[in-house]
Design a protein around this motif. Structure first.
Motif, PDB file in Angstrom:
ATOM      1  N   SER A   8       0.950  -0.856  -0.446  1.00  0.00           N
ATOM      2  CA  SER A   8      -0.328  -0.223  -0.019  1.00  0.00           C
ATOM      3  C   SER A   8       1.238   1.220  -0.341  1.00  0.00           C
ATOM      4  CB  SER A   8      -0.460  -0.380   1.375  1.00  0.00           C
ATOM      5  OG  SER A   8      -0.209   0.178   2.336  1.00  0.00           O
ATOM      6  N   THR A   9      -0.099   2.385  -0.911  1.00  0.00           N
ATOM      7  CA  THR A   9       1.264   3.911  -0.034  1.00  0.00           C
ATOM      8  C   THR A   9       1.582   4.362   0.799  1.00  0.00           C
ATOM      9  OG1 THR A   9      -0.265   4.584  -2.081  1.00  0.00           O
ATOM     10  CG2 THR A   9       0.709   6.332  -1.240  1.00  0.00           C
ATOM     11  N   GLU A  10       0.609   3.654   2.252  1.00  0.00           N
ATOM     12  CA  GLU A  10       0.903   3.834   4.058  1.00  0.00           C
ATOM     13  C   GLU A  10       2.484   2.989   3.712  1.00  0.00           C
ATOM     14  OE1 GLU A  10       1.220   6.340   6.618  1.00  0.00           O
ATOM     15  OE2 GLU A  10      -0.782   6.377   4.928  1.00  0.00           O
ATOM     16  N   VAL A  13       4.899   4.892   2.707  1.00  0.00           N
ATOM     17  CA  VAL A  13       5.064   5.752   3.883  1.00  0.00           C
ATOM     18  C   VAL A  13       5.745   5.704   5.057  1.00  0.00           C
ATOM     19  CG1 VAL A  13       4.419   7.758   4.658  1.00  0.00           C
ATOM     20  CG2 VAL A  13       3.894   7.436   2.489  1.00  0.00           C
ATOM     21  N   ASP A  14       5.414   4.706   5.006  1.00  0.00           N
ATOM     22  CA  ASP A  14       6.187   4.349   6.319  1.00  0.00           C
ATOM     23  C   ASP A  14       7.401   3.704   6.825  1.00  0.00           C
ATOM     24  OD1 ASP A  14       4.265   4.175   7.732  1.00  0.00           O
ATOM     25  OD2 ASP A  14       3.052   2.429   8.132  1.00  0.00           O
ATOM     26  N   ARG A  17       9.716   6.675   6.166  1.00  0.00           N
ATOM     27  CA  ARG A  17       9.671   7.174   8.038  1.00  0.00           C
ATOM     28  C   ARG A  17      10.880   6.690   8.318  1.00  0.00           C
ATOM     29  NH1 ARG A  17       4.693   8.299   8.515  1.00  0.00           N
ATOM     30  NH2 ARG A  17       4.210   9.629   8.622  1.00  0.00           N
ATOM     31  N   HIS A  31      -1.193  13.307   1.854  1.00  0.00           N
ATOM     32  CA  HIS A  31      -1.994  12.247   1.044  1.00  0.00           C
ATOM     33  C   HIS A  31      -3.202  12.920  -0.127  1.00  0.00           C
ATOM     34  CE1 HIS A  31      -0.165   9.383   4.041  1.00  0.00           C
ATOM     35  NE2 HIS A  31      -0.372  10.458   4.492  1.00  0.00           N
ATOM     36  N   ILE A  33      -6.435  10.983  -1.202  1.00  0.00           N
ATOM     37  CA  ILE A  33      -7.036   9.560  -1.144  1.00  0.00           C
ATOM     38  C   ILE A  33      -8.644   9.998  -2.342  1.00  0.00           C
ATOM     39  CG2 ILE A  33      -8.614   7.448  -0.049  1.00  0.00           C
ATOM     40  CD1 ILE A  33      -5.977   8.711   2.025  1.00  0.00           C
ATOM     41  N   HIS A  58      -5.505   6.065  -3.552  1.00  0.00           N
ATOM     42  CA  HIS A  58      -3.986   6.413  -2.570  1.00  0.00           C
ATOM     43  C   HIS A  58      -2.707   6.911  -2.844  1.00  0.00           C
ATOM     44  CE1 HIS A  58      -2.116   6.717   1.734  1.00  0.00           C
ATOM     45  NE2 HIS A  58      -2.287   7.789   1.756  1.00  0.00           N
ATOM     46  N   ALA A  60       0.042   9.388  -2.039  1.00  0.00           N
ATOM     47  CA  ALA A  60       1.129  10.618  -1.373  1.00  0.00           C
ATOM     48  C   ALA A  60       2.128  11.149  -1.733  1.00  0.00           C
ATOM     49  CB  ALA A  60       1.754   9.748   0.157  1.00  0.00           C
ATOM     50  N   SER A  77      -0.710   5.012  -7.271  1.00  0.00           N
ATOM     51  CA  SER A  77      -1.394   3.500  -6.398  1.00  0.00           C
ATOM     52  C   SER A  77      -1.332   2.501  -7.563  1.00  0.00           C
ATOM     53  CB  SER A  77      -3.032   3.979  -5.857  1.00  0.00           C
ATOM     54  OG  SER A  77      -3.426   4.584  -7.505  1.00  0.00           O
TER      55      SER A  77
END
Length: 152
Positions: A8-10, A13-14, A17, A31, A33, A58, A60, A77
Motif C-alpha cells: 500500500s501507499t501507507e 510512507v512508513d 519514514r 495524502h 485519497i 491513495h 502520497a 496507487s
C-alpha cells in the motif's frame, strides 16, 4: 535481491519514514485519497471518489527535510513512484525499490558520473542485487551536493 512487497501507499510512507529516521532526516507527507484527488485518475467522472472496483486510490507526496540532498517522493496507487533527488526525477520506480533507493542516496552510494565529450553528467543510484538507476542531469551547474558526488 528480494525486496519486501509494499502493498500500500501507507506501507511505502512508513518505510520511507524508517529510512529517513536512520539518516537523521524528517519527512512531511501529503495524502491524496480518492479518485477525485488522485493525479492519475483525472479521467474519473465528476463526483466519483472510488475506482470501479470500489477501492479508494491513495497517493502520497513525501518531502525529506532537515538536510541534503533535497529529496521528494511521489507514491502512486499503481505500484510505482517518482523519487526526485536535487531536482532530478527518477520516474516509474517500483514502489518496493523506494526504501533501498533512499538508503543508497542517503548512505553515499549514489554518485555523479560524466565526461566532457560528449558532455553530460548522470546521477547514478546503485541498489543491492545489480539494480542501478541513472538519470541525466540537465542544466549547466551541479548543486553542491551533486558536485560532492562526482566520480571519474
Amino acid at each position: 535481491m528480494d525486496r519486501p512487497h509494499l502493498p500500500s501507499t501507507e506501507a511505502v510512507v512508513d518505510a520511507v519514514r524508517v529510512a529517513a529516521r536512520a539518516y537523521g532526516r524528517d519527512i512531511e507527507v501529503t495524502h491524496d485519497i480518492g479518485a477525485d484527488r488522485s493525479g492519475r485518475r483525472l479521467s474519473a467522472g465528476a463526483f466519483v471518489v472510488a475506482d470501479p472496483d470500489g477501492s479508494l486510490p491513495h497517493e502520497a507526496y513525501v518531502e525529506l527535510t532537515g538536510g541534503r540532498p533535497r529529496i521528494t517522493i511521489e507514491v502512486f496507487s499503481e505500484d510505482d513512484a517518482t523519487v526526485t533527488v536535487e531536482g532530478i526525477p527518477f520516474q516509474d520506480l517500483p514502489r518496493d525499490s523506494v526504501p533501498a533507493f533512499l538508503h543508497a542516496v542517503l548512505g553515499d552510494l549514489a554518485h555523479v558520473k560524466g565526461r566532457f565529450f560528449p558532455p553530460g553528467w548522470w546521477l547514478v543510484v546503485p541498489l543491492p542485487g545489480d539494480e542501478t538507476y541513472k538519470e541525466l542531469i540537465t542544466g549547466v551547474d551541479l548543486t553542491p551536493w551533486l558536485s560532492s558526488r562526482v566520480r571519474s
